[in-house]
Design a protein around this motif. Structure first.
Motif, PDB file in Angstrom:
ATOM      1  N   GLY A 187       0.813  -1.220   0.000  1.00  0.00           N
ATOM      2  CA  GLY A 187       0.000   0.000   0.000  1.00  0.00           C
ATOM      3  C   GLY A 187       0.838   1.256   0.000  1.00  0.00           C
ATOM      4  O   GLY A 187       1.548   1.543  -0.958  1.00  0.00           O
ATOM      5  N   ILE A 188       0.774   2.009   1.107  1.00  0.00           N
ATOM      6  CA  ILE A 188       1.502   3.265   1.212  1.00  0.00           C
ATOM      7  C   ILE A 188       2.650   3.092   2.183  1.00  0.00           C
ATOM      8  O   ILE A 188       2.483   2.531   3.252  1.00  0.00           O
ATOM      9  CB  ILE A 188       0.557   4.391   1.685  1.00  0.00           C
ATOM     10  CG1 ILE A 188      -0.378   4.781   0.542  1.00  0.00           C
ATOM     11  CG2 ILE A 188       1.347   5.593   2.173  1.00  0.00           C
ATOM     12  CD1 ILE A 188      -1.289   5.939   0.861  1.00  0.00           C
ATOM     13  N   GLY A 189       3.808   3.579   1.820  1.00  0.00           N
ATOM     14  CA  GLY A 189       4.957   3.471   2.709  1.00  0.00           C
ATOM     15  C   GLY A 189       6.212   3.818   1.952  1.00  0.00           C
ATOM     16  O   GLY A 189       6.154   4.441   0.900  1.00  0.00           O
ATOM     17  N   ALA A 190       7.335   3.383   2.486  1.00  0.00           N
ATOM     18  CA  ALA A 190       8.601   3.710   1.853  1.00  0.00           C
ATOM     19  C   ALA A 190       9.192   2.489   1.159  1.00  0.00           C
ATOM     20  O   ALA A 190      10.394   2.360   1.038  1.00  0.00           O
ATOM     21  CB  ALA A 190       9.573   4.267   2.891  1.00  0.00           C
ATOM     22  N   GLY A 192       8.803   1.466  -2.018  1.00  0.00           N
ATOM     23  CA  GLY A 192       8.770   1.494  -3.475  1.00  0.00           C
ATOM     24  C   GLY A 192       7.396   1.874  -3.999  1.00  0.00           C
ATOM     25  O   GLY A 192       6.483   2.144  -3.238  1.00  0.00           O
ATOM     26  N   ARG A 357       6.623   8.350 -11.315  1.00  0.00           N
ATOM     27  CA  ARG A 357       6.230   7.882  -9.989  1.00  0.00           C
ATOM     28  C   ARG A 357       5.322   8.875  -9.277  1.00  0.00           C
ATOM     29  O   ARG A 357       4.308   8.483  -8.679  1.00  0.00           O
ATOM     30  CB  ARG A 357       7.482   7.611  -9.139  1.00  0.00           C
ATOM     31  CG  ARG A 357       7.202   7.413  -7.669  1.00  0.00           C
ATOM     32  CD  ARG A 357       7.447   6.009  -7.212  1.00  0.00           C
ATOM     33  NE  ARG A 357       6.936   5.796  -5.876  1.00  0.00           N
ATOM     34  CZ  ARG A 357       7.687   5.500  -4.828  1.00  0.00           C
ATOM     35  NH1 ARG A 357       8.989   5.384  -4.965  1.00  0.00           N
ATOM     36  NH2 ARG A 357       7.132   5.295  -3.644  1.00  0.00           N
ATOM     37  N   ASP A 358       5.664  10.144  -9.301  1.00  0.00           N
ATOM     38  CA  ASP A 358       4.900  11.140  -8.539  1.00  0.00           C
ATOM     39  C   ASP A 358       3.420  11.102  -8.893  1.00  0.00           C
ATOM     40  O   ASP A 358       2.559  11.050  -8.018  1.00  0.00           O
ATOM     41  CB  ASP A 358       5.456  12.548  -8.778  1.00  0.00           C
ATOM     42  CG  ASP A 358       6.751  12.767  -8.019  1.00  0.00           C
ATOM     43  OD1 ASP A 358       7.178  11.830  -7.311  1.00  0.00           O
ATOM     44  OD2 ASP A 358       7.336  13.854  -8.141  1.00  0.00           O
ATOM     45  N   GLN A 361       1.798   7.725  -7.983  1.00  0.00           N
ATOM     46  CA  GLN A 361       1.638   7.603  -6.541  1.00  0.00           C
ATOM     47  C   GLN A 361       0.436   8.422  -6.060  1.00  0.00           C
ATOM     48  O   GLN A 361      -0.355   7.960  -5.248  1.00  0.00           O
ATOM     49  CB  GLN A 361       2.912   8.101  -5.844  1.00  0.00           C
ATOM     50  CG  GLN A 361       2.960   7.758  -4.388  1.00  0.00           C
ATOM     51  CD  GLN A 361       3.247   6.285  -4.164  1.00  0.00           C
ATOM     52  OE1 GLN A 361       4.302   5.788  -4.522  1.00  0.00           O
ATOM     53  NE2 GLN A 361       2.288   5.575  -3.593  1.00  0.00           N
ATOM     54  N   ALA A 362       0.307   9.638  -6.578  1.00  0.00           N
ATOM     55  CA  ALA A 362      -0.806  10.501  -6.159  1.00  0.00           C
ATOM     56  C   ALA A 362      -2.146   9.843  -6.504  1.00  0.00           C
ATOM     57  O   ALA A 362      -3.072   9.818  -5.682  1.00  0.00           O
ATOM     58  CB  ALA A 362      -0.691  11.865  -6.825  1.00  0.00           C
ATOM     59  N   ASN A 365      -2.636   6.720  -4.183  1.00  0.00           N
ATOM     60  CA  ASN A 365      -2.983   7.130  -2.814  1.00  0.00           C
ATOM     61  C   ASN A 365      -4.447   7.528  -2.732  1.00  0.00           C
ATOM     62  O   ASN A 365      -5.152   7.177  -1.793  1.00  0.00           O
ATOM     63  CB  ASN A 365      -2.133   8.327  -2.378  1.00  0.00           C
ATOM     64  CG  ASN A 365      -0.698   7.946  -2.081  1.00  0.00           C
ATOM     65  OD1 ASN A 365      -0.334   6.777  -2.158  1.00  0.00           O
ATOM     66  ND2 ASN A 365       0.120   8.940  -1.767  1.00  0.00           N
ATOM     67  N   LYS A 366      -4.871   8.300  -3.728  1.00  0.00           N
ATOM     68  CA  LYS A 366      -6.241   8.785  -3.746  1.00  0.00           C
ATOM     69  C   LYS A 366      -7.219   7.610  -3.865  1.00  0.00           C
ATOM     70  O   LYS A 366      -8.228   7.550  -3.162  1.00  0.00           O
ATOM     71  CB  LYS A 366      -6.410   9.747  -4.927  1.00  0.00           C
ATOM     72  CG  LYS A 366      -7.590  10.652  -4.774  1.00  0.00           C
ATOM     73  CD  LYS A 366      -7.543  11.780  -5.793  1.00  0.00           C
ATOM     74  CE  LYS A 366      -8.937  12.360  -5.937  1.00  0.00           C
ATOM     75  NZ  LYS A 366      -9.197  12.803  -7.298  1.00  0.00           N
ATOM     76  N   LEU A 368      -6.619   4.517  -2.925  1.00  0.00           N
ATOM     77  CA  LEU A 368      -6.578   3.713  -1.708  1.00  0.00           C
ATOM     78  C   LEU A 368      -7.418   4.347  -0.599  1.00  0.00           C
ATOM     79  O   LEU A 368      -8.044   3.656   0.199  1.00  0.00           O
ATOM     80  CB  LEU A 368      -5.126   3.557  -1.247  1.00  0.00           C
ATOM     81  CG  LEU A 368      -4.861   2.531  -0.146  1.00  0.00           C
ATOM     82  CD1 LEU A 368      -5.297   1.150  -0.582  1.00  0.00           C
ATOM     83  CD2 LEU A 368      -3.403   2.530   0.237  1.00  0.00           C
TER      84      LEU A 368
END
Lengths: 370, 300
Positions: A187-190, A192, A357-358, A361-362, A365-366, A368
């Protein structure tokens, strides 16, 4: 608590951050009973030298394996002293080059980290490929770094969960009728980028037509599995833990985390098919004081025998195929670099990811949080 | 009888005035001198990185308020902000409810006080990570609680306890409880015992004494505990990641993600928001009478 060992195969920054200062409960160990490691009897004179080389890595089990596989025999064979710092970090590398206060020569990062920094400035020395062994795969070479080991982000499942049925693709991971039970995904984290490739392959995109990734299609595919994902994991220790606790029946996982679980006798297996092949890289900091020695160590660590030693100490793959003949077959079968595993894996496209990636990822995240 | 150690009046160096003269500039410097090693330490290891982080939110890649302007339009940030705030509030109130009776017992205890204090502080010495794992073991589908309920025949399907918002809150309350108990117990202990006695003497019932005398006088401790717990809860990362649901995403997780993507400017901005939130709470706390005093005298 002793019943629940956590295996820090300490390869991601996230884990390093979390374990900082709380090392005590961790059982750090290298895989299995170890057969004798092959020895590099002699090195080309061109790799010999004097002085020292300062290396930054991530510490933990990976650093331990690097020490035994590479640094100790390198010191003996070349006369170059190795000093290590378990604090590799892109931010620190960037700051050191900018201030000219270089505490490291060679640093263990990812190709993405190196390429991303090279986009904003001149942070790494270019690689002298004349020193590098011919056996090192072409796909692992790039201008400002060399990939020296691989790992895979793959599917893992409990073998006792589906009455003998064996999941073989992301289509199966998405098939909750044939393979009922809860799943976990990153999910979300550091750890990758999100697992967009898996969602696309589940939606029928062939492995060789993944990039450029179609985000909208991936999110629509994610929608279909969402209800069955009991956990969106954040750190690499979670997936094996949840498999072992029977919290889930299938998950995405880093392959290195699974061998420890299998050694404990947990009925779990890896599905290599359609997994992502990811890599670690060496970069030499721009203006490094011991640039020549760093280049020599980099070259040494990608020679067949040192590569085999590393892959025998920790279940990460070698990038020099010449290493395979030195690795016992049983061990080789556990590695992402074994020919029969590697051909099933998809080579993660770092170049595409650093550009996109940016925005991906945005959107993820949205989705999720939605 | 103790012998006063005193220089005889005739000896050289005798000073008539043994009371420290705090109006003297030189004596006033003494506390600062004593505190200076700590101040230097804090400046180097704390203040400098914080300032560097704040600068980064303003000047990475160039001087502008762009990162802050971006916050307002970042739907993910706004959602995570409210989740973080909501979780911290829920945990704070949960802690008050659970901590007050314990603090009351602790403040009344005589011979058992060290034992109670031990029980409160023992989990404190275990890492947050281990305690989060312990909650996974307890709350899991095949965890201790579900297995016990199944064995007792109270349920026939395991309950979904782990990977829920409730699990996050239970685990965070457990971790933060000592920060609530200690200031409250301290405030309770400092209540002049003659006050409840006077209330009792004037005909108040035990409940009336508690409600009208003891409880109001303990408020500074409650407020101080709430402040500590709330501010600490804002920064949680491991616990929600381990035991929480997919919607338990905290600001610290977003920050970790931005750092990994090398977006230090935006990561700094998110950190500045977290810092501002914590400072705002401390500011509000100062407005409650007695809070700063309660924080100052909190012993652990």
């Amino acid at each position: 608590m002793a019943q629940y060992p956590v295996h820090t195969i300490n390869r991601r920054r996230a884990i390093r951050l979390i374990t900082a200062g709380v090392g005590a409960p961790f059982v750090i160990r290298l895989a299995g009973a170890q057969p004798a490691l092959p020895e590099q009897a002699n090195v080309p004179d061109i790799l010999k030298g004097s002085g020292e080389v300062r290396i930054a890595n991530y510490g933990g089990a990976t650093a331990e394996a690097q020490l035994k596989a590479w640094f100790e025999p390198f010191e003996k064979a070349t006369g170059i002293k190795v000093r290590t710092f378990p604090t590799a970090d892109t931010a620190k590398a960037k700051a050191m080059v900018e201030t000219g206060n270089l505490e490291w020569d060679l640093v263990n990062l990812g190709r993405g980290d190196i390429l991303k920094l090279m986009k904003v400035g001149d942070y790494f020395e270019s690689i002298d490929y004349s020193l590098i062994d011919d056996g090192l795969g072409k796909e692992y070479r790039f201008g400002f770094g060399v990939e020296m080991n691989t790992f895979a982000q793959v599917m893992a499942y409990r073998t006792d969960a589906f009455k003998g049925a064996v999941p073989a693709s992301w289509g199966d991971f998405w098939d909750t009728n044939r393979f009922p039970g809860d799943r976990a995904m990153y999910g979300i984290g550091a750890g990758g980028p999100p697992e967009i490739e898996f969602a696309l392959m589940a939606a029928g995109v062939p492995a060789d037509k993944l990039y450029p990734l179609d985000i909208e299609k991936a999110l629509a595919s994610y929608d279909k599995i969402r209800k069955s994902v009991a956990k969106w994991w954040t750190t690499g220790a979670q997936p094996p833990q949840m498999l072992s606790d029977r919290e889930i029946v299938m998950t995405t996982v880093w392959n290195g985390r699974m061998s420890a679980l299998q050694e404990q006798g947990v009925p779990a297996a890896i599905c290599w098919n359609q997994g992502l092949l990811k890599r670690d890289a060496w970069g030499i900091l721009k203006g490094a004081k011991n640039k020549a020695n760093a280049m020599k160590l980099l070259a040494y660590s990608t020679m067949p025998i040192p590569q085999a030693r590393f892959a025998m100490l920790i279940p990460y793959g070698n990038t020099n195929e010449g290493a395979n003949e030195y690795i016992p077959p049983q061990r080789l079968a556990m590695l992402p670099s074994a020919p029969e595993n590697k051909k099933q894996l998809v080579f993660s496209n770092v170049e595409w990811w650093i550009e996109n990636r940016d925005i991906v990822q945005a959107k993820f995240n949205k989705w999720l949080l939605g | 009888m103790s012998v006063p150690i005193m220089t005889p009046p005739s000896a050289p160096g005798y000073k008539r005035n043994v009371v420290i003269d705090w109006n003297n500039a030189r004596t006033r410097a003494i506390p600062w001198l004593l505190a200076s090693p700590l101040l230097v330490y804090m400046a180097v290891v704390y203040a400098m990185p914080v300032v560097a982080m704040l600068l980064r939110s303003l000047n990475d890649p160039s001087w502008s308020l762009d990162h802050y302007a971006a916050l307002a339009g970042d739907a993910v940030f706004l959602k995570v902000f409210w989740i973080t705030l909501g979780t911290s509030l829920a945990v704070t109130f949960g802690c008050v409810v659970l901590a007050y009776p314990v603090a009351l017992a602790l403040s009344r205890a005589r011979s058992t006080a060290p034992l109670i204090l031990m029980v409160i502080l023992l989990p404190f010495w275990t890492s947050v990570l281990v305690r989060s794992y312990a909650w996974m073991v307890l709350l899991g589908r095949h965890g201790v609680i579900n297995e016990a309920l199944l064995a007792l025949g109270l349920i026939d399907q395991p309950l979904k306890l782990l990977n829920t918002t409730m699990a996050t809150q239970i685990a965070m309350i457990h971790i933060l409880l000592p920060y609530m108990i200690l200031p409250i117990a301290n405030a309770l202990r400092q209540i002049d015992p003659s006050l409840p006695r006077a209330a009792w003497g004037l005909g108040a019932t035990p409940w009336g004494t508690f409600r009208q005398v003891i409880f109001p006088l303990s408020m500074p401790g409650v407020a101080a505990g709430m402040l500590l717990v709330f501010v600490l809860a804002l920064g949680f990362y491991i616990t929600p990641a381990m035991v929480g649901s997919s919607s338990d995403i905290t600001l610290s997780m977003l920050i970790a993600q931005e750092v990994e993507q090398l977006n230090w400017g935006y990561a700094g901005t998110l950190s500045a928001v977290l810092l501002a939130l914590a400072l705002a709470m401390i500011g509000i706390g100062q407005l409650v009478p007695g809070v700063s005093n309660a924080l100052r005298t909190t012993k652990s």
